[in-house]
Design an enzyme around this catalytic site. Structure first.
Site, PDB file in Angstrom:
ATOM      1  N   GLY A 139       1.070  -1.451   0.070  1.00  0.00           N
ATOM      2  CA  GLY A 139       0.204  -0.167  -0.101  1.00  0.00           C
ATOM      3  C   GLY A 139       0.766   1.505   0.552  1.00  0.00           C
ATOM      4  CD  GLU A 176       1.668   0.494   8.023  1.00  0.00           C
ATOM      5  OE1 GLU A 176       1.438   0.378   6.382  1.00  0.00           O
ATOM      6  OE2 GLU A 176       1.550  -0.269   8.574  1.00  0.00           O
ATOM      7  CG  ASP A 221      -7.842   0.083   9.736  1.00  0.00           C
ATOM      8  OD1 ASP A 221      -8.582  -0.471  11.228  1.00  0.00           O
ATOM      9  OD2 ASP A 221      -8.475  -0.293   9.360  1.00  0.00           O
ATOM     10  CG  ASN A 252      -4.272  -5.656  14.638  1.00  0.00           C
ATOM     11  OD1 ASN A 252      -4.109  -5.781  15.987  1.00  0.00           O
ATOM     12  ND2 ASN A 252      -5.595  -6.341  14.469  1.00  0.00           N
ATOM     13  CG  LEU A 296       2.664   0.263  14.453  1.00  0.00           C
ATOM     14  CD1 LEU A 296       3.927   0.993  13.383  1.00  0.00           C
ATOM     15  CD2 LEU A 296       2.554   1.742  15.268  1.00  0.00           C
ATOM     16  CG  ASP A 356      -5.318  -3.120  -2.115  1.00  0.00           C
ATOM     17  OD1 ASP A 356      -5.509  -3.061  -1.210  1.00  0.00           O
ATOM     18  OD2 ASP A 356      -6.085  -4.954  -2.603  1.00  0.00           O
TER      19      ASP A 356
HETATM   20  P1  XMP Z   1      -3.811  -2.501  10.889  1.00  0.00           P
HETATM   21  O1  XMP Z   1      -5.451  -2.898  10.720  1.00  0.00           O
HETATM   22  O2  XMP Z   1      -3.387  -3.556  10.748  1.00  0.00           O
HETATM   23  O3  XMP Z   1      -3.801  -2.102   8.982  1.00  0.00           O
HETATM   24  O4  XMP Z   1      -3.677  -1.321  11.079  1.00  0.00           O
HETATM   25  C1  XMP Z   1      -3.061  -1.644   8.413  1.00  0.00           C
HETATM   26  C2  XMP Z   1      -3.649  -2.071   7.203  1.00  0.00           C
HETATM   27  O5  XMP Z   1      -4.416  -2.891   7.119  1.00  0.00           O
HETATM   28  C3  XMP Z   1      -4.632  -2.089   5.479  1.00  0.00           C
HETATM   29  N1  XMP Z   1      -5.777  -1.170   5.223  1.00  0.00           N
HETATM   30  C4  XMP Z   1      -6.420  -0.889   4.449  1.00  0.00           C
HETATM   31  N2  XMP Z   1      -6.399  -0.550   3.402  1.00  0.00           N
HETATM   32  N3  XMP Z   1      -8.094   1.012   2.885  1.00  0.00           N
HETATM   33  C5  XMP Z   1      -7.190   0.034   2.558  1.00  0.00           C
HETATM   34  O6  XMP Z   1      -6.934  -0.564   1.010  1.00  0.00           O
HETATM   35  C6  XMP Z   1      -8.780   0.440   4.198  1.00  0.00           C
HETATM   36  O7  XMP Z   1      -9.464   1.465   4.227  1.00  0.00           O
HETATM   37  C7  XMP Z   1      -7.824   0.335   4.779  1.00  0.00           C
HETATM   38  N4  XMP Z   1      -7.615  -0.270   5.985  1.00  0.00           N
HETATM   39  C8  XMP Z   1      -6.345  -0.866   6.315  1.00  0.00           C
HETATM   40  C9  XMP Z   1      -2.979  -1.313   4.655  1.00  0.00           C
HETATM   41  O8  XMP Z   1      -2.887  -3.026   4.009  1.00  0.00           O
HETATM   42  C10 XMP Z   1      -2.467  -1.056   6.145  1.00  0.00           C
HETATM   43  O9  XMP Z   1      -1.198  -1.482   5.720  1.00  0.00           O
HETATM   44 MG    MG Z   2      -5.465  -4.244   1.609  1.00  0.00          MG
END
Ligand code: XMP
Ligand code: MG
Length: 178
Positions: free
Chosen positions: A47, A102, A106, A109, A111, A162
């Site tokens: 991403g 990054e 979100d 997890n 991180l 994506d």
């Molecule tokens: P976490 O939950 O581990 O998520 O903090 C981080 C990773 O999840 C993906 N991510 C997204 N990808 N739209 C996306 O296309 C979103 O709204 C979204 N939220 C989380 C992303 O790859 C990130 O590194």
């Molecule tokens: Mg993705």
């Protein structure tokens, strides 16, 4: 501006590319002014590839380096909570000033997993920069040092992000249309 369709879902424009450029500039400026020396940026694939590329062109700190890691915690439009390491780092991190890049943080997890991977390395400093941040979804205590823009818990795509692997090439960031 026009809505777009990816797989079965419709998305509407949310952050146009002009605003993305301003956000990237502000993050780069904050890092440039942070006093960090000889940083090693570590971009989290897939991403963050566009964010990392645009960021690096705005970084003016001498002897800056970049490397890439790849992890995944996402399936469809929801974070699964499980993170699988796909590609690790093989260079010596001892004494380095690490700045994670990054695309979006979100739940946190990913991180948290990255921090676990770096735990046994004798880093000089560790900081995190993210283009987008979802404060309502974040459930960790780990501080995030450089935040481009905080957003609601909407699913977003474009500019590297994506929906089931498509949409990364879009120059704007879109959100799921209800
Ligand atoms: P976490 O939950 O581990 O998520 O903090 C981080 C990773 O999840 C993906 N991510 C997204 N990808 N739209 C996306 O296309 C979103 O709204 C979204 N939220 C989380 C992303 O790859 C990130 O590194
Ligand atoms: Mg993705």
């Amino acid at each position: 501006m026009k809505d777009i369709k990816l797989h079965d879902k419709t998305f509407e424009i949310y952050i146009p590319e002009t605003e993305i450029a301003e956000i990237v500039n502000s993050v780069a400026t904050a890092i440039n002014n942070s006093g960090v020396e000889k940083p090693l940026f570590i971009a989290v694939l897939n991403g963050s590839f566009l964010f990392a590329a645009d960021m690096m062109r705005k970084i003016t700190i001498p002897n800056s380096e970049i490397s890439f890691i790849k992890l995944s915690s996402y399936q469809g439009t929801e974070s699964t909570g499980k993170v699988n390491e796909l590609i690790g780092l093989n260079q010596d991190l001892k004494g380095r000033n690490i700045i994670i890049l990054e695309d979006i943080i979100d739940t946190g997890n990913t991180l948290e997993k990255i921090i676990e991977l770096f735990q046994n390395e004798e880093l000089t400093s560790f900081k995190t920069a993210t283009l987008l941040y979802k404060p309502k979804a974040y459930n960790k205590d780990i501080p995030i040092d450089f935040i481009g823009k905080s957003i609601p818990n909407d699913f977003v795509v474009g500019y590297g992000l994506d929906y089931e692997e498509i949409g990364r090439n879009l120059p704007h960031i879109y959100k799921l249309k209800n």
